[in-house]
Design a protein around this motif. Structure first.
Motif, PDB file in Angstrom:
ATOM      1  N   GLU A   1      37.719  39.063  16.976  1.00  0.00           N
ATOM      2  CA  GLU A   1      38.498  38.632  15.813  1.00  0.00           C
ATOM      3  C   GLU A   1      39.923  39.166  15.821  1.00  0.00           C
ATOM      4  OE1 GLU A   1      35.514  39.985  15.669  1.00  0.00           O
ATOM      5  OE2 GLU A   1      34.303  38.230  15.119  1.00  0.00           O
ATOM      6  N   ALA A   2      40.138  40.266  16.515  1.00  0.00           N
ATOM      7  CA  ALA A   2      41.467  40.879  16.503  1.00  0.00           C
ATOM      8  C   ALA A   2      42.446  40.176  17.428  1.00  0.00           C
ATOM      9  CB  ALA A   2      41.370  42.360  16.899  1.00  0.00           C
ATOM     10  N   ARG A   3      41.939  39.487  18.445  1.00  0.00           N
ATOM     11  CA  ARG A   3      42.841  38.852  19.393  1.00  0.00           C
ATOM     12  C   ARG A   3      43.622  37.732  18.733  1.00  0.00           C
ATOM     13  NH1 ARG A   3      42.708  39.869  24.785  1.00  0.00           N
ATOM     14  NH2 ARG A   3      44.796  39.014  24.517  1.00  0.00           N
ATOM     15  N   ALA A   4      44.886  37.664  19.025  1.00  0.00           N
ATOM     16  CA  ALA A   4      45.742  36.642  18.420  1.00  0.00           C
ATOM     17  C   ALA A   4      46.742  36.154  19.456  1.00  0.00           C
ATOM     18  CB  ALA A   4      46.491  37.215  17.219  1.00  0.00           C
ATOM     19  N   GLY A   5      47.183  34.904  19.272  1.00  0.00           N
ATOM     20  CA  GLY A   5      48.282  34.383  20.075  1.00  0.00           C
ATOM     21  C   GLY A   5      47.976  34.139  21.521  1.00  0.00           C
ATOM     22  N   MET A   6      46.687  34.020  21.885  1.00  0.00           N
ATOM     23  CA  MET A   6      46.358  33.823  23.290  1.00  0.00           C
ATOM     24  C   MET A   6      46.091  32.345  23.552  1.00  0.00           C
ATOM     25  SD  MET A   6      43.550  35.805  25.657  1.00  0.00           S
ATOM     26  CE  MET A   6      42.130  35.094  24.837  1.00  0.00           C
ATOM     27  N   VAL A   7      46.799  31.775  24.526  1.00  0.00           N
ATOM     28  CA  VAL A   7      46.658  30.355  24.866  1.00  0.00           C
ATOM     29  C   VAL A   7      46.425  30.236  26.364  1.00  0.00           C
ATOM     30  CG1 VAL A   7      47.781  28.097  24.921  1.00  0.00           C
ATOM     31  CG2 VAL A   7      48.150  29.627  22.973  1.00  0.00           C
ATOM     32  N   GLU A   8      45.384  29.496  26.730  1.00  0.00           N
ATOM     33  CA  GLU A   8      45.127  29.244  28.147  1.00  0.00           C
ATOM     34  C   GLU A   8      45.642  27.855  28.511  1.00  0.00           C
ATOM     35  OE1 GLU A   8      41.556  29.250  31.500  1.00  0.00           O
ATOM     36  OE2 GLU A   8      41.048  29.305  29.364  1.00  0.00           O
ATOM     37  N   VAL A   9      46.463  27.807  29.531  1.00  0.00           N
ATOM     38  CA  VAL A   9      46.983  26.539  30.047  1.00  0.00           C
ATOM     39  C   VAL A   9      46.295  26.270  31.383  1.00  0.00           C
ATOM     40  CG1 VAL A   9      49.017  25.344  30.933  1.00  0.00           C
ATOM     41  CG2 VAL A   9      49.200  26.770  28.890  1.00  0.00           C
ATOM     42  N   ARG A  10      45.765  25.060  31.514  1.00  0.00           N
ATOM     43  CA  ARG A  10      45.058  24.683  32.738  1.00  0.00           C
ATOM     44  C   ARG A  10      45.764  23.539  33.453  1.00  0.00           C
ATOM     45  NH1 ARG A  10      38.724  24.651  30.677  1.00  0.00           N
ATOM     46  NH2 ARG A  10      38.634  26.867  30.041  1.00  0.00           N
ATOM     47  N   GLY A  11      45.500  23.443  34.738  1.00  0.00           N
ATOM     48  CA  GLY A  11      46.076  22.366  35.514  1.00  0.00           C
ATOM     49  C   GLY A  11      45.675  21.010  34.961  1.00  0.00           C
ATOM     50  N   GLY A  12      46.634  20.085  34.911  1.00  0.00           N
ATOM     51  CA  GLY A  12      46.375  18.747  34.396  1.00  0.00           C
ATOM     52  C   GLY A  12      46.663  18.573  32.924  1.00  0.00           C
TER      53      GLY A  12
ATOM     54  N   LEU B   1      55.315  24.585  32.847  1.00  0.00           N
ATOM     55  CA  LEU B   1      54.373  25.670  32.564  1.00  0.00           C
ATOM     56  C   LEU B   1      53.252  25.641  33.594  1.00  0.00           C
ATOM     57  CD1 LEU B   1      53.957  25.584  28.677  1.00  0.00           C
ATOM     58  CD2 LEU B   1      55.316  27.163  30.042  1.00  0.00           C
ATOM     59  N   LEU B   2      53.077  26.737  34.306  1.00  0.00           N
ATOM     60  CA  LEU B   2      51.977  26.835  35.255  1.00  0.00           C
ATOM     61  C   LEU B   2      50.694  27.236  34.534  1.00  0.00           C
ATOM     62  CD1 LEU B   2      53.092  28.509  38.596  1.00  0.00           C
ATOM     63  CD2 LEU B   2      52.868  26.113  38.017  1.00  0.00           C
ATOM     64  N   PRO B   3      49.541  26.970  35.132  1.00  0.00           N
ATOM     65  CA  PRO B   3      48.290  27.424  34.523  1.00  0.00           C
ATOM     66  C   PRO B   3      48.264  28.947  34.373  1.00  0.00           C
ATOM     67  CG  PRO B   3      47.855  25.808  36.236  1.00  0.00           C
ATOM     68  CD  PRO B   3      49.308  26.157  36.338  1.00  0.00           C
ATOM     69  N   GLY B   4      47.593  29.413  33.354  1.00  0.00           N
ATOM     70  CA  GLY B   4      47.473  30.851  33.123  1.00  0.00           C
ATOM     71  C   GLY B   4      47.282  31.156  31.655  1.00  0.00           C
ATOM     72  N   ILE B   5      47.187  32.441  31.351  1.00  0.00           N
ATOM     73  CA  ILE B   5      47.055  32.917  29.972  1.00  0.00           C
ATOM     74  C   ILE B   5      48.440  33.287  29.459  1.00  0.00           C
ATOM     75  CG2 ILE B   5      46.050  34.646  28.453  1.00  0.00           C
ATOM     76  CD1 ILE B   5      44.003  32.772  29.599  1.00  0.00           C
ATOM     77  N   TYR B   6      48.791  32.740  28.305  1.00  0.00           N
ATOM     78  CA  TYR B   6      50.079  33.038  27.677  1.00  0.00           C
ATOM     79  C   TYR B   6      49.837  33.700  26.330  1.00  0.00           C
ATOM     80  CZ  TYR B   6      52.110  30.092  31.287  1.00  0.00           C
ATOM     81  OH  TYR B   6      52.499  29.579  32.504  1.00  0.00           O
ATOM     82  N   HIS B   7      50.687  34.684  26.015  1.00  0.00           N
ATOM     83  CA  HIS B   7      50.553  35.428  24.770  1.00  0.00           C
ATOM     84  C   HIS B   7      51.702  35.065  23.833  1.00  0.00           C
ATOM     85  CE1 HIS B   7      47.352  37.765  26.569  1.00  0.00           C
ATOM     86  NE2 HIS B   7      48.142  37.992  27.609  1.00  0.00           N
ATOM     87  N   VAL B   8      51.338  34.521  22.688  1.00  0.00           N
ATOM     88  CA  VAL B   8      52.311  34.049  21.712  1.00  0.00           C
ATOM     89  C   VAL B   8      52.304  34.994  20.514  1.00  0.00           C
ATOM     90  CG1 VAL B   8      52.952  32.154  20.182  1.00  0.00           C
ATOM     91  CG2 VAL B   8      51.957  31.668  22.420  1.00  0.00           C
ATOM     92  N   GLN B   9      53.466  35.471  20.146  1.00  0.00           N
ATOM     93  CA  GLN B   9      53.533  36.377  18.998  1.00  0.00           C
ATOM     94  C   GLN B   9      53.333  35.609  17.701  1.00  0.00           C
ATOM     95  OE1 GLN B   9      57.045  38.769  18.780  1.00  0.00           O
ATOM     96  NE2 GLN B   9      56.557  39.586  16.761  1.00  0.00           N
ATOM     97  N   PRO B  10      52.309  35.972  16.917  1.00  0.00           N
ATOM     98  CA  PRO B  10      52.129  35.322  15.615  1.00  0.00           C
ATOM     99  C   PRO B  10      53.385  35.479  14.761  1.00  0.00           C
ATOM    100  CG  PRO B  10      50.181  36.583  16.199  1.00  0.00           C
ATOM    101  CD  PRO B  10      51.235  36.926  17.216  1.00  0.00           C
TER     102      PRO B  10
ATOM    103  N   VAL C   1      50.596  19.552  33.969  1.00  0.00           N
ATOM    104  CA  VAL C   1      50.729  20.915  34.494  1.00  0.00           C
ATOM    105  C   VAL C   1      50.213  20.935  35.936  1.00  0.00           C
ATOM    106  CG1 VAL C   1      49.866  23.277  34.323  1.00  0.00           C
ATOM    107  CG2 VAL C   1      50.493  22.023  32.249  1.00  0.00           C
ATOM    108  N   PRO C   2      51.052  21.293  36.905  1.00  0.00           N
ATOM    109  CA  PRO C   2      50.573  21.397  38.287  1.00  0.00           C
ATOM    110  C   PRO C   2      49.990  22.777  38.561  1.00  0.00           C
ATOM    111  CG  PRO C   2      52.939  21.707  38.243  1.00  0.00           C
ATOM    112  CD  PRO C   2      52.506  21.509  36.809  1.00  0.00           C
ATOM    113  N   SER C   3      48.852  22.819  39.198  1.00  0.00           N
ATOM    114  CA  SER C   3      48.268  24.100  39.581  1.00  0.00           C
ATOM    115  C   SER C   3      48.958  24.632  40.829  1.00  0.00           C
ATOM    116  CB  SER C   3      46.771  23.940  39.848  1.00  0.00           C
ATOM    117  OG  SER C   3      46.568  23.085  40.965  1.00  0.00           O
ATOM    118  N   THR C   4      48.711  25.894  41.129  1.00  0.00           N
ATOM    119  CA  THR C   4      49.251  26.479  42.353  1.00  0.00           C
ATOM    120  C   THR C   4      48.769  25.705  43.574  1.00  0.00           C
ATOM    121  OG1 THR C   4      49.380  28.683  41.370  1.00  0.00           O
ATOM    122  CG2 THR C   4      49.336  28.565  43.768  1.00  0.00           C
TER     123      THR C   4
END
Length: 403
Positions: A142-153, A230-239, A353-356
């Motif tokens: 519940e504490a995690r915030a602002g985490m977005v996963e971007v995937r290829g495609g 934007l490449l695939p990966g985990i991005y952290h967004v500040q609330p 989004v293109p993957s590596t």
């Protein structure tokens, strides 16, 4: 002769024997022992003093032991940076008044194995929490915030799928990540605001490198200008961050990833610009599965080399409202910069989004003289053909396989 200084006695206190040479040797040995003893004493003192100093620094860092009671109140956004220790996290929480003292958090964390698994990112905490409550909260989902996963495609905007469902785009997910949680929409950026920022904010304000800023300066559809950056990966967004801050942060992280992939060298070796390579990679990503990336890239290169239209359904579906696995004559007849059925060359921007793996395949295509391909097997793999007659046979195979 008086020998009050003991200069002429041996180690046992007897009178010297063996003449002056022996006396001098015994004197040197005694002086060396005195020096070694003195140095050893100094070293011990330094070690003791150093240990005491380290202990003092630790005490100063942790401060006195004070603790709040209860689970706290309100909401505090805390950022955990890569590599931070439990002590560093405790210090941050104390500075933000999440806990009364760093020592309270550290003591409560003793024996909690989950505390070592805290990942970098943003956490939603509360003010004036007990050390125990803060530890329990920060290791919870519940504490995690602002985490977005971007995937290829993935694509920037929401888009319809052939089965009638709607797939959320990256901008929608980033906007949702700015919310402060707890089922509240407090502080959320709407996807409309984020889309406007992505469309209208000058490239310099978004922190784009010069090559990317130049490449997107005249794209025909500005709302698509950040596609594929934007490449695939985990991005952290500040609330609670504003739209430009959100975009600048994730783009900065993505360009770090692109540098790590070696985009500049890959592009140079391939004979394409960096932006061209991303456009090709996005087509590879959208048209094939990983196993076929190298062959799809080769088909694209072979067609570009003879100025042959790419004729890719993925570029048609990128802009139509209701995409289908295979496009129809009406969609393929529509004019537009993304219609690779009636235009030669690459589309003006990446389309996903293109993957590596897709980027590397685009830079180093498989060897072959194929010019056609079609998904022909249930596992998603394609059949590749050199001639149109072979391609028609592959299409018939796809029909027989129910693809």
């Amino acid at each position: 002769m008086n020998d009050d200084l003991g200069l002429f006695t041996d180690d046992a206190g007897d009178a010297p024997r063996g003449g002056r040479a022996a006396e001098r040797e015994r004197l040197h040995r005694r002086r060396r022992r005195r020096i070694v003893t003195a140095c050893s004493g100094i070293l011990v003192l330094l070690i003791v003093a150093g240990g005491a100093g380290y202990g003092v620094l630790q005490l100063l860092r942790l401060g006195s032991y004070e603790d709040y009671e209860g689970s706290g109140n309100g909401q505090v956004v805390v950022e955990i940076r890569p590599g931070e220790t439990t002590s560093a996290i405790a210090g941050t929480l104390s500075e933000r008044d999440v806990v009364a003292s760093a020592a309270a958090f550290i003591r409560a964390a003793e024996g909690n194995s989950e505390i070592k698994g805290i990942q970098p990112g943003f956490y939603l905490m509360r003010s004036e929490m007990s050390g125990e409550a803060a530890v329990e909260r920060i290791v919870s989902d519940e504490a995690r915030a602002g985490m977005v996963e971007v995937r290829g495609g993935m694509q920037l905007a929401d888009h319809n799928l052939p089965d009638g469902k709607v797939k959320e785009g990256i901008l929608t997910r980033l906007a949702a990540a700015t919310c402060t949680g707890d089922g509240s929409s407090q502080g959320c950026i709407s996807k409309e605001r984020l889309t406007r920022a992505a469309t209208e904010t000058p490239a310099a304000e978004l922190g784009l490198p010069e090559w990317a800023a130049d490449a997107i300066s005249d794209v025909p559809h500005p709302r698509r200008r950040l596609e594929g950056l934007l490449l695939p990966g985990i991005y952290h967004v500040q609330p609670n961050a504003d739209p430009v801050e959100v975009l600048r942060s994730v783009l900065s992280d993505s360009f770090d990833k692109l540098r790590a992939v070696g985009l500049s060298n890959l592009a140079s070796d391939s004979g394409h610009s960096r932006y061209e390579l991303l456009r090709i990679a996005s087509l590879v990503q959208s048209e094939g599965i990983t196993e076929d990336f190298g062959k799809v890239a080769r088909v694209i290169e072979n067609r570009l080399a003879i100025d042959m239209r790419l004729e890719l359904d993925s570029t048609i579906n990128y802009v139509v409202e209701d995409p289908q696995l295979y496009t129809d004559d009406e969609d393929r007849a529509k004019e537009g910069p993304y219609n690779t059925y009636n235009r030669t060359g690459l589309p003006p921007t990446p389309i996903s989004v293109p993957s590596t793996a897709a980027i590397k395949a685009a830079a180093n295509p498989a060897e072959g003289d194929w010019k056609y391909f079609v998904k022909c097997r249930q596992d998603g793999t394609s059949c590749f053909s050199k001639t149109f007659e072979q391609h028609k046979q592959a299409q018939q195979k796809a029909d027989r396989n129910g693809v």
